[in-house]
Design a protein around this motif. Structure first.
Motif, short mmCIF file in Angstrom:
data_model
loop_
_atom_site.label_atom_id
_atom_site.label_comp_id
_atom_site.label_asym_id
_atom_site.label_seq_id
_atom_site.Cartn_x
_atom_site.Cartn_y
_atom_site.Cartn_z
N ALA A 184 -8.97 10.92 -0.40
CA ALA A 184 -7.33 10.78 -1.08
C ALA A 184 -6.36 11.64 -0.76
CB ALA A 184 -8.22 11.21 -2.61
N GLY A 185 -5.02 11.03 -0.99
CA GLY A 185 -3.99 11.97 -0.58
C GLY A 185 -3.58 11.57 0.95
N ALA A 186 -4.73 10.85 2.12
CA ALA A 186 -4.45 10.88 3.79
C ALA A 186 -3.48 10.09 3.81
CB ALA A 186 -5.92 11.05 4.23
N SER A 187 -3.01 9.74 4.87
CA SER A 187 -2.42 8.60 5.64
C SER A 187 -2.47 8.15 7.30
CB SER A 187 -0.23 8.72 5.39
OG SER A 187 0.05 9.05 4.18
N ALA A 188 -2.37 7.20 7.37
CA ALA A 188 -3.04 6.50 8.84
C ALA A 188 -1.24 5.60 8.35
CB ALA A 188 -3.62 5.91 8.02
N GLN A 189 -0.99 5.89 10.38
CA GLN A 189 -0.01 5.67 10.88
C GLN A 189 0.16 4.44 12.10
OE1 GLN A 189 2.46 9.03 11.68
NE2 GLN A 189 2.81 9.42 9.43
N ALA A 190 1.21 3.47 11.73
CA ALA A 190 1.22 2.60 12.79
C ALA A 190 2.23 2.85 13.40
CB ALA A 190 0.98 0.98 12.42
N GLN A 191 2.28 2.61 14.70
CA GLN A 191 3.96 2.75 15.55
C GLN A 191 4.49 1.41 15.16
OE1 GLN A 191 5.51 4.66 19.13
NE2 GLN A 191 4.92 2.41 19.79
N LEU A 192 6.20 1.21 14.97
CA LEU A 192 6.81 0.01 14.28
C LEU A 192 8.46 -0.54 15.69
CD1 LEU A 192 7.38 -2.83 12.95
CD2 LEU A 192 8.53 -0.86 11.17
#
Length: 217
Positions: free
Chosen positions: A152-160
């Motif tokens: 909960a509250g954590a993030s994942a990222q993807a390069q765009l």
């Protein structure tokens, strides 16, 4: 001198009687009678099969091998969906060779852990009503795509990667100002919106401006 036969018989009888009397008195004396003692070794007592007390099974239950020492099993982790995610465009590695690199960030706004794996679907939208502008982003299949677990509250990222529309002739590109990106989490058929007004897209579907990588932490 000759003893009469009758006297001899009487004398012999008297001797016999006296001898019997002596034997009788000897046998009547307890002190003179030897005591015979029989020593009997008793055999060990053999338990009677019919009197052996029954074995009472224990009422204490053994812990189950699968019970985890009685602990409650943790709930299964589910896949993150658009309903428990929020999206945003955050700064990335900058720009190079006519392109800008930003990161698409997906944050778990729910109360439990969920997972993401793969590439999000991304397209530029505008006109204030979610109208798609041009082609959807290509997927960078060369990027690693391991499963990402989001508490909960954590993030994942993807390069765009965003190729600048100015690289193309206006007649070829048909530029249009964007409002942001429509984002489909991996495996989801519903979308979320990431505001990003700093980008211009191409309405022409012959031009591809966007490339997105796999989600990671």
């Amino acid at each position: 001198m000759r003893i009469p036969t009758s006297l001899s018989v009487l004398a012999a009888s008297a001797i016999v009687v006296a001898g019997l009397a002596g034997c009788s008195s000897s046998n009547d004396d307890p002190a003179s009678t030897p005591t015979v003692t029989d020593t009997v070794t008793a055999a060990p007592a053999t338990p009677d099969a019919t009197t052996t007390p029954p074995v009472t099974p224990s009422t204490t239950s053994s812990p189950s091998a699968t019970s985890g020492s009685g602990s409650t099993a943790a709930p299964a982790v589910t896949t993150c969906t658009s309903s428990n995610l929020s999206a945003a465009i955050v700064s990335g590695s900058g720009g190079a060779a006519g392109s800008t690199y930003v990161n698409l960030s997906l944050t778990n706004k729910g109360s439990s852990t969920c997972t993401l794996q793969g590439w999000p679907g991304v397209s530029l939208v505008g006109s204030g009503n979610g109208t798609q502008i041009g082609k959807a982003a290509k997927l960078d299949r060369s990027s690693a795509h391991a499963t990402v677990s989001l508490k909960a509250g954590a993030s994942a990222q993807a390069q765009l990667q965003i190729v600048q529309a100015d690289n193309y002739e206006r007649s070829q590109c048909k530029p249009a100002k964007g409002d942001g990106f429509r984002v489909y989490p991996p495996g989801s058929k519903s979308s979320i919106f990431a505001t990003y007004a700093a980008v211009t897209g191409c309405k022409s579907t012959s031009v591809s401006l966007f490339t997105v990588g796999a989600l990671h932490q």
